[in-house]
Design an enzyme around this catalytic site. Structure first.
Site, PDB file in Angstrom:
ATOM      1  N   GLN A   1       6.717   1.548  -7.801  1.00 58.11           N
ATOM      2  CA  GLN A   1       6.624  -0.206  -7.995  1.00 58.11           C
ATOM      3  C   GLN A   1       6.019  -0.385  -6.737  1.00 58.11           C
ATOM      4  O   GLN A   1       4.991  -1.530  -6.945  1.00 58.11           O
ATOM      5  CB  GLN A   1       8.126  -0.429  -8.197  1.00 58.11           C
ATOM      6  CG  GLN A   1       8.831  -0.045  -9.424  1.00 58.11           C
ATOM      7  CD  GLN A   1      10.236  -0.596  -9.406  1.00 58.11           C
ATOM      8  OE1 GLN A   1      10.676  -1.525  -8.481  1.00 58.11           O
ATOM      9  NE2 GLN A   1      10.885  -0.614 -10.488  1.00 58.11           N
TER      10      GLN A   1
ATOM     11  N   GLY B   1      10.631   0.362  -1.582  1.00 57.32           N
ATOM     12  CA  GLY B   1      10.805   1.637  -2.198  1.00 57.32           C
ATOM     13  C   GLY B   1      12.191   2.028  -2.088  1.00 57.32           C
ATOM     14  O   GLY B   1      12.384   3.456  -2.508  1.00 57.32           O
TER      15      GLY B   1
ATOM     16  N   GLN C   1      11.532  -3.319  -3.022  1.00 58.78           N
ATOM     17  CA  GLN C   1      11.305  -2.975  -4.584  1.00 58.78           C
ATOM     18  C   GLN C   1      11.769  -1.475  -4.469  1.00 58.78           C
ATOM     19  O   GLN C   1      12.116  -0.986  -3.750  1.00 58.78           O
ATOM     20  CB  GLN C   1       9.757  -2.543  -4.553  1.00 58.78           C
ATOM     21  CG  GLN C   1       8.688  -3.642  -4.791  1.00 58.78           C
ATOM     22  CD  GLN C   1       8.513  -4.273  -5.935  1.00 58.78           C
ATOM     23  OE1 GLN C   1       9.598  -4.863  -6.339  1.00 58.78           O
ATOM     24  NE2 GLN C   1       7.676  -4.173  -6.678  1.00 58.78           N
ATOM     25  N   SER C   2      12.273  -1.184  -5.920  1.00 58.04           N
ATOM     26  CA  SER C   2      13.244  -0.035  -5.864  1.00 58.04           C
ATOM     27  C   SER C   2      12.677   1.250  -5.682  1.00 58.04           C
ATOM     28  O   SER C   2      13.309   2.159  -5.323  1.00 58.04           O
ATOM     29  CB  SER C   2      13.759  -0.326  -7.513  1.00 58.04           C
ATOM     30  OG  SER C   2      14.459  -1.390  -7.666  1.00 58.04           O
ATOM     31  N   THR C   3      11.190   1.562  -5.852  1.00 55.77           N
ATOM     32  CA  THR C   3      10.740   2.807  -5.843  1.00 55.77           C
ATOM     33  C   THR C   3       9.265   2.740  -5.071  1.00 55.77           C
ATOM     34  O   THR C   3       8.721   1.390  -5.352  1.00 55.77           O
ATOM     35  CB  THR C   3      10.475   3.721  -7.211  1.00 55.77           C
ATOM     36  OG1 THR C   3       9.620   2.813  -8.005  1.00 55.77           O
ATOM     37  CG2 THR C   3      11.909   3.743  -7.835  1.00 55.77           C
TER      38      THR C   3
END
Length: 688
Positions: A26, A62, A21-23
Site C-alpha cells: 500500500q 507498512g 499504511q497497513s502493508t
C-alpha cells in the site's frame, strides 16, 4: 465550532500527526492515501499550531493496525499523550490510529484525562465531552467492524477457491506450479529421486530415524528450496535431519492430494501468534488425486498409521514403537493378562549375555502399587521363535526372493541418487568454466575470482565422482552372482537363518510384527501365552515356569553320590579332575575345581578323605613317632624305605600312615631302630 475546542492550553503543547499504511504494498502503490495523511499538518497550522511544534510519527508505515504489537510509532504516541505533552492527536481516520477497539478506547481514555484533542478528516473532537466521546467510540467500533468485513470477504474468496481445489499455496520441495497453474512434479530428476528415496526407505525401515540414518550412512543429500532472501527459489542440498524427513512423510501433497486447513493460527495475549497443527479428522478440505504425486493416497495413510504407531513409544501409554535394539523379540507387543496394560522390557546379565524380562509396571508407576507380574523373556521368546518358524517355513522361498528384490531395488535407488549428484556437480563445473571463459583476461579482479570458483567446482565434481565409483564397487561386491546364489540356496533353511547370530535382531522383530498383533502373558503355576495373529487367528501356548535359582544351582543327587563314593579313595583335587574327565559340569557349565568339591562336602555334610582315613585307623606322623618312641624325621625315613606307607598328604603337611601287619623292624642301641637281631613286630607293639 471545531476551532472553539482549541484553547490556549492546547496550543502550548505539541501537535502529533500519526501516519500509517497497513502493508508495504500500500505504501508503494497507494501514495495518494499517504499524501492525504501528511496534508493534515495544514489543518494543525490553520488551528494555530506553529510548524516547529507539529511532530509527524510515520515509523509505522507498512504495519497493520489490528494490534499495537510491533507498532513503535503508536506506542510513542500513547506515551506522549500520557505524559501530557500532546495538545492534539491527528489521524486521517480512526482506522489509521487503530483497528482494535481496546487500543482505540485506551487512547480515548488517555486523551480525556490529559485534555488532549483528536482530529480526523471530519473534524476536531474533545474526548472529555460525552457527545464527542460517544461519536469517537462509534467510529472505533465501525473501524473494527470494517476490518472484520474485509477479512471475511477475503476469507470467503479463499475458502471458495479451496473448495474447488484451485487455491494456490506454496508447494513443498519436489512440487512446482506449471505455466498453466497446475501443480506437478519438479522437472529436476535428482529432486524427484531424493523424494522417492525417502518414501521407499521409510517403507523398508518403518522408522523416520532409520531413514535419516540411511541417508547419512550413504552420504546422500536432500534438497531444500529457499523461500526468502536474495537467492529465493534456489535449491540448497544438505544432509537431512529428523524434522525434515517427518515434514515430508506427513505432507499429504506428496500423495497428489489437495488439503486445506492443516494448521490454524492462534494469537497470544502479548500480540504474537503461533501455528497449531490440526488433526487429520479436522482438516477442512481433503481432495485426493487432484494432481500427480510421489505416492498414492493409500500409501500415505499407511505411512501415517506407522508414524502414529511409532510415536506411541514416546507417549504416556508407550503402546508400541519401531523395532529397536535389544534381544527382546516381543518389544512393544506384550500385554499383561492381569491388568490389560502394555508390558515393558527390562534387561539383565545372565551367564555373560543379555536376557530380557517382560515387566508390567503400569500399576506401580500410575498408582504407586505393586508390579503386576514379571515374565522371563527367554522362555517366551524361544516359544514365539518356534511358532514363527512354523508359520514362516511354507513361505520361506517367497520371503527370500522378496529380500533379494529389495536389496537390488535399494542398490538401484542409491546408485541413481549418487549418479545424479555427480551430474549436477559436472553441470555446475561447466557453468563456472563458461563464466571464466567469457571474462576479460585483463580484468584480473574478476578473472581470479571466477577461476577460483571454477577450481572449487572441479574439486567438488572430482570428489563426487570418486565417491560414486567407490560406493558403486562396494554395492557390486555385495550383490554379485555368488551372493544371489547363496540367498536362493538358503531359501529352505529359514530355521538356521533365524538363529544365525549375524541376523540383526530388529529384522526378527519386523518379521514378528508382520505376523503378530500382540501377545498376552499370564504367569501362574505355568506361563500361558495367548498369541493374536495379524489375520485374527489365535494361538495359545503353555510354558513351564523356570526353576528358582537355588534349585538350578543345586547339585544333582547322582553327582553328590559320586563325590561321596570317590572320597573313599581320592582327595578333593583328584576328585575334581576325575569329574571333569568324565564330563561332569556345574550348573553354570563350568569345570569343577578344589573349591567346588569342598563346597559340596560342606553343603551335604560329607566326611572328608582325611576323616575317613582316620576312621579306618590311619595314624598321623606325630602318633607314629609317639608309639615307637622315634623322631618325626625317622617316620619320614621309614616311609622312604617302604617300611610304612603314606596314604594321605595335604597342603598343610599333614600325613596319614598305614603300617602293614607283616612288617618287622630291628631295635638297636640307644633306642634307635635298625635292621639287627632282636626283632619286634610293629603290630605287637601297637597292640601291647
Amino acid at each position: 465550532m471545531a476551532e472553539l475546542k482549541v484553547t490556549t492550553e492546547h496550543l502550548k503543547r505539541a501537535a502529533y500527526l500519526y501516519v500509517r499504511q497497513s502493508t508495504l504494498r500500500q505504501v508503494a502503490e497507494h501514495g495518494e492515501s499517504t499524501q492525504r495523511q501528511y496534508a493534515l499538518r495544514a489543518r494543525a497550522i490553520a488551528s494555530g499550531w506553529p510548524i516547529e511544534r507539529i511532530h509527524v510519527i510515520d515509523c509505522d508505515l507498512g504495519k497493520s493496525g489490528s494490534s499495537t504489537t510491533a507498532r513503535e510509532g503508536f506506542q510513542q504516541l500513547v506515551s506522549e499523550v500520557a505524559l501530557g505533552k500532546a495538545g492534539i492527536v491527528m489521524g486521517l481516520e480512526v482506522s489509521r490510529l487503530a483497528r482494535n477497539s481496546a487500543d482505540w478506547h485506551r487512547l480515548i481514555e488517555l486523551c480525556a484525562l490529559t485534555m488532549t484533542l483528536i482530529l480526523d478528516e471530519d473534524g476536531i473532537y474533545d474526548p472529555a465531552n460525552f457527545n464527542d466521546r460517544l461519536l469517537l467510540g462509534l467510529k472505533g467500533t465501525m473501524s473494527e467492524a470494517e476490518l472484520h468485513i474485509l477479512k471475511a470477504r477475503m476469507r470467503g474468496g479463499q475458502l471458495n477457491k479451496a473448495r474447488r481445489g484451485e487455491l494456490e499455496m506454496c508447494p513443498p520441495v519436489g512440487l512446482v506450479y506449471r505455466n498453466d497453474r497446475t501443480l506437478g512434479l519438479d522437472p529436476d530428476a535428482q529432486v524427484q529421486n531424493a523424494i522417492r528415496l525417502v518414501f521407499d526407505t521409510f517403507e523398508r525401515t518403518e522408522s523416520a530415524v532409520q531413514t535419516v540414518r540411511f541417508f547419512r550412512e550413504q552420504a546422500l543429500l536432500f534438497p531444500r528450496r529457499l523461500r526468502a532472501g536474495p537467492n529465493k527459489g534456489d535449491l540448497l542440498w544438505a544432509p537431512p535431519n529428523h524434522a525434515r524427513i517427518l515434514q515430508v512423510l506427513h505432507n499429504p501433497r506428496y500423495a497428489g492430494a489437495f488439503v486445506y486447513g492443516r494448521t490454524r493460527t492462534r494469537y497470544r495475549p502479548d500480540g504474537g501468534s503461533s501455528v497449531v497443527r490440526v488433526a487429520k479428522a479436522d482438516w477442512q478440505f481433503v481432495m485426493p488425486g487432484m494432481y500427480q504425486g510421489y505416492i498414492d493416497w493409500e500409501r500415505f495413510e499407511a505411512n501415517q498409521r506407522r508414524l502414529a504407531d511409532n510415536a506411541r513409544a514416546f507417549g504416556g501409554e508407550r503402546r508400541s514403537g519401531p523395532a529397536r535394539e535389544g534381544p527382546a523379540l516381543l518389544q512393544g507387543r506384550v500385554v499383561c493378562g492381569l491388568c490389560g496394560e502394555r508390558m515393558g522390557v527390562r534387561y539383565s546379565q545372565e551367564h555373560s549375555r543379555i536376557v530380557p524380562t517382560y515387566v508390567c509396571q503400569a500399576n506401580a508407576v500410575r498408582r504407586a502399587g505393586w508390579t503386576c507380574q514379571t515374565v522371563p523373556g527367554k522362555l517366551v521368546d524361544a516359544a514365539i521363535a518356534a511358532l514363527m518358524i512354523e508359520l514362516l517355513t511354507p513361505m520361506s522361498l517367497a520371503v527370500t526372493l522378496e529380500v533379494q528384490r529389495e536389496l537390488e531395488a535399494r542398490a538401484a535407488e542409491t546408485d541413481a541418487a549418487r549418479r545424479q549428484h555427480v551430474e549436477r556437480m559436472r553441470y555446475e563445473a561447466e557453468i563456472a568454466r563458461r563464466r571464466y571463459m567469457k571474462v576479460d583476461p585483463d580484468n584480473r579482479l574478476v578473472a581470479d575470482a571466477l577461476e577460483a570458483e571454477w577450481n572449487e567446482k572441479l574439486r567438488l565434481h572430482a570428489d563426487a565422482a570418486e565417491d560414486y565409483e567407490r560406493r558403486s564397487k562396494q554395492q557390486a561386491a555385495a550383490l554379485n552372482a555368488e551372493t544371489r546364489r547363496r540367498i536362493l540356496d538358503l531359501a529352505e533353511q529359514l530355521p538356521r537363518i533365524w538363529h544365525d547370530s549375524r541376523v540383526d535382531v530388529r529384522e526378527r522383530k519386523r518379521i514378528v510384527r508382520l505376523l503378530i498383533d500382540d501377545v498376552t502373558l499370564i504367569k501362574a503355576e505355568k506361563i500361558t501365552v495367548h498369541v493374536r495373529l495379524s489375520g485374527g487367528a489365535t494361538r495359545s501356548l503353555v510354558l513351564e515356569r523356570p526353576l528358582p535359582i537355588a534349585q538350578i544351582r543345586k547339585f544333582k543327587p547322582e553327582l553328590v553320590a559320586e563325590v561321596d563314593r570317590l572320597l573313599d579313595y581320592y582327595c578333593d583335587r583328584e576328585i575334581a579332575e576325575i569329574l571333569n574327565q568324565n564330563g561332569w559340569r556345574t550348573s553354570e557349565a563350568k569345570p569343577f575345581n578344589l573349591k567346588k568339591i569342598a563346597f559340596i562336602r560342606g553343603a551335604y555334610k560329607l566326611a572328608s578323605r582325611y576323616d575317613r582315613l582316620r576312621h579306618c585307623g590311619m595314624l598321623t606322623t606325630r602318633e607314629v613317632a609317639a608309639r615307637f618312641g622315634i623322631a618325626k624325621t625317622t617316620v619320614q625315613e621309614w616311609g622312604r624305605q617302604g617300611l610304612i606307607k603314606q596314604c594321605y598328604a595335604d597342603s598343610l603337611n599333614r600325613g596319614l600312615w598305614e603300617i602293614p601287619s607283616n612288617t618287622t623292624i630291628l631295635k638297636g642301641r640307644g633306642g634307635r631302630r635298625s635292621r639287627k637281631p632282636r626283632t619286634t613286630s610293629i603290630t605287637a607293639q601297637l597292640s601291647g
